[in-house]
Design an enzyme around this catalytic site. Structure first.
Site, mmCIF file in Angstrom:
data_model
loop_
_atom_site.group_PDB
_atom_site.id
_atom_site.type_symbol
_atom_site.label_atom_id
_atom_site.label_comp_id
_atom_site.label_asym_id
_atom_site.label_seq_id
_atom_site.Cartn_x
_atom_site.Cartn_y
_atom_site.Cartn_z
ATOM 1 N N LYS A 46 0.825 -1.214 0.000
ATOM 2 C CA LYS A 46 0.000 0.000 0.000
ATOM 3 C C LYS A 46 0.854 1.257 0.000
ATOM 4 C CE LYS A 46 -4.470 -1.721 1.052
ATOM 5 N NZ LYS A 46 -5.765 -1.620 1.683
ATOM 6 N N LYS A 100 -3.802 -10.177 -6.195
ATOM 7 C CA LYS A 100 -5.097 -10.547 -5.607
ATOM 8 C C LYS A 100 -6.206 -9.618 -6.120
ATOM 9 C CE LYS A 100 -6.080 -8.120 -1.400
ATOM 10 N NZ LYS A 100 -6.596 -8.005 -0.087
ATOM 11 N N LYS A 127 -10.900 -4.633 -4.257
ATOM 12 C CA LYS A 127 -11.948 -3.673 -4.575
ATOM 13 C C LYS A 127 -11.387 -2.283 -4.832
ATOM 14 C CE LYS A 127 -13.564 -4.103 0.101
ATOM 15 N NZ LYS A 127 -12.551 -3.696 1.075
HETATM 16 P P1 ATP Z 1 -8.640 -3.264 -0.145
HETATM 17 O O1 ATP Z 1 -8.668 -3.724 -1.557
HETATM 18 O O2 ATP Z 1 -9.329 -1.965 0.092
HETATM 19 O O3 ATP Z 1 -7.321 -3.382 0.532
HETATM 20 P P2 ATP Z 1 -9.585 -5.815 0.641
HETATM 21 O O4 ATP Z 1 -10.831 -6.242 -0.076
HETATM 22 O O5 ATP Z 1 -8.303 -6.431 0.305
HETATM 23 O O6 ATP Z 1 -9.564 -4.249 0.610
HETATM 24 P P3 ATP Z 1 -10.924 -6.134 3.190
HETATM 25 O O7 ATP Z 1 -12.165 -5.518 2.718
HETATM 26 O O8 ATP Z 1 -10.555 -5.619 4.490
HETATM 27 O O9 ATP Z 1 -9.697 -6.009 2.211
HETATM 28 O O10 ATP Z 1 -11.088 -7.704 3.229
HETATM 29 C C1 ATP Z 1 -12.110 -8.341 3.926
HETATM 30 C C2 ATP Z 1 -11.917 -9.819 3.874
HETATM 31 O O11 ATP Z 1 -11.898 -10.294 2.519
HETATM 32 C C3 ATP Z 1 -10.594 -10.281 4.478
HETATM 33 O O12 ATP Z 1 -10.844 -11.451 5.234
HETATM 34 C C4 ATP Z 1 -9.722 -10.598 3.304
HETATM 35 O O13 ATP Z 1 -8.767 -11.600 3.597
HETATM 36 C C5 ATP Z 1 -10.745 -11.103 2.313
HETATM 37 N N1 ATP Z 1 -10.295 -10.893 0.943
HETATM 38 C C6 ATP Z 1 -10.022 -9.697 0.353
HETATM 39 N N2 ATP Z 1 -9.640 -9.859 -0.920
HETATM 40 C C7 ATP Z 1 -9.648 -11.218 -1.142
HETATM 41 C C8 ATP Z 1 -9.351 -12.038 -2.282
HETATM 42 N N3 ATP Z 1 -8.965 -11.504 -3.427
HETATM 43 N N4 ATP Z 1 -9.472 -13.378 -2.148
HETATM 44 C C9 ATP Z 1 -9.868 -13.949 -0.996
HETATM 45 N N5 ATP Z 1 -10.179 -13.226 0.118
HETATM 46 C C10 ATP Z 1 -10.069 -11.883 0.047
#
Ligand code: ATP
Ligand code: LTN
Length: 338
Positions: free
Chosen positions: A122, A204, A207
């Site tokens: 980040k 990964k 969003k």
């Molecule tokens: P950002 O993209 O804003 O960093 P994020 O989607 O990675 O956000 P969170 O919204 O905090 O992060 O994630 C919530 C949950 O979703 C966490 O348990 C995280 O491990 C899971 N998660 C996020 N992205 C993935 C992915 N691509 N595959 C599987 N699990 C995910």
């Protein structure tokens, strides 16, 4: 809470997790985390939070943040979380999170935080805003968890490192002050623990990715979902099978498997002799059907602000009760005057 709920809550093991309202939740959030949250709510005493304080570690426009907090609350309900069974709340409504976070920060080393890969990623992405909150993010996350003394924390595999740090901090403080915290176990799904970007399958699905074709929102319309899967980046091979260097296909097989319950071998057999085009269409259709009822419920709930408010206010009361007990115990054991 009546007595019956109280008694059941005491014998059930506890679960805590959270999701940031940093955009529209994705298929990755759903398969990696939310689906497990729903499946755990009958067996466990579950606390699920909208981690709004975490979202401001990167810049958010106030109107967008507010809308995203509401939409995240509505989505948690739409995927099947039931406020009668699980405690659903907004992190910033429970003051103990920031209070404990400060305390934990005083027991966390600079070197430990510097090693966090999410911080490195980040800070590279937001080089003009490498703020203290982004650096201290794992101590706030550790506070979110430890306040509720959970047995399990269901997350995608990207959060494993943060959870290990949380366990280290808890263990360190338990040794100094005699059993302050329960040491939580991560709960990571076997399939789709890391759903990858549809445009760059070595990264990964996130969003906050600016390329909207890289991720599928849980509430995307069927046409958009189909288009994104049709355009998904794959490789120059033609056989639908798991393989090294086939990150795109491996990812699509993982998604299809998580939704249909079929194993990789069964999927390979199903698409024997068929091309990538047929396979991408089948994955798209499976995702559309899985997400359709969620989107339909979401479209109704997002208009009902007063119901959402009722849910998050009563959730905050229940969360506050548990969290304040832990934080008071910690302050007392550390020598503060209460
Ligand atoms: P950002 O993209 O804003 O960093 P994020 O989607 O990675 O956000 P969170 O919204 O905090 O992060 O994630 C919530 C949950 O979703 C966490 O348990 C995280 O491990 C899971 N998660 C996020 N992205 C993935 C992915 N691509 N595959 C599987 N699990 C995910
Ligand atoms: N850091 C997590 C979101 C999060 C979380 C938590 C997850 C904040 N607090 C507590 C589990 C438990 C992420 O997925 N980025």
């Amino acid at each position: 809470m009546n007595d019956i709920t109280n008694n059941t809550a005491e014998i059930k093991k506890r679960v805590l997790s959270a999701v940031q309202p940093s955009g529209m939740l994705t298929l990755g959030n759903y398969l990696g985390a939310l689906k497990n949250w729903v499946s755990m709510q009958d067996e466990y005493d579950c606390f699920y939070a909208v981690a709004d304080l975490h979202a401001i570690t990167v810049r958010q426009k106030p109107a967008d943040l507010r809308a995203q907090i509401y939409s995240t609350c509505a989505l948690l309900l739409s995927v099947g979380l039931d406020p009668q069974k699980s405690t659903l709340f907004i992190q910033s409504h429970v003051g103990a999170h920031t209070k404990l976070s400060w305390v934990l920060g005083c027991y966390t080393q600079f070197g430990e935080l510097s090693r966090m890969t999410q911080f490195k990623d980040k800070s590279a992405k937001h080089a003009d805003n490498i703020n203290l909150g982004l650096f201290a993010y794992p101590t706030l996350m550790a506070a979110d968890i430890l306040l509720y003394q959970p047995d399990y924390v269901p997350v995608g595999s990207d959060q494993k490192q943060h959870l290990e740090l949380c366990r280290d901090i808890a263990d360190r403080m338990n040794n100094l002050y005699d059993n302050l915290f329960k040491i939580p176990e991560p709960f990571i799904p076997k399939i789709a623990a890391r759903v990858m970007s549809l445009q760059d399958p070595t990264k990964k699905m996130s969003k906050s990715d600016e390329n909207i074709n890289a991720w599928v929102a849980i509430v995307d319309k069927p046409d958009d979902i189909m288009r994104k899967f049709k355009r998904a980046v794959t490789d120059s091979d033609t056989k639908v099978c798991i393989g090294e260097g086939k990150d795109g296909i491996n990812n699509l097989i993982g998604i299809y498997s998580a939704i249909t319950g079929k194993t990789a071998e069964q999927i390979e057999a199903e698409f024997e002799g068929k091309g990538y085009g047929d396979f991408k269409k089948a994955v798209g259709e499976a995702v559309v059907e899985e997400l359709r009822p969620i989107r339909e419920t979401y479209e109704k709930l997002i208009k009902d602000k007063s119901y959402l408010e009722e849910v998050y206010k009563s959730g905050a009361q229940k969360a506050e009760y548990v969290a304040s007990r832990t934080v008071n115990k910690v302050m007392k054991k550390l020598g503060f005057v209460l």
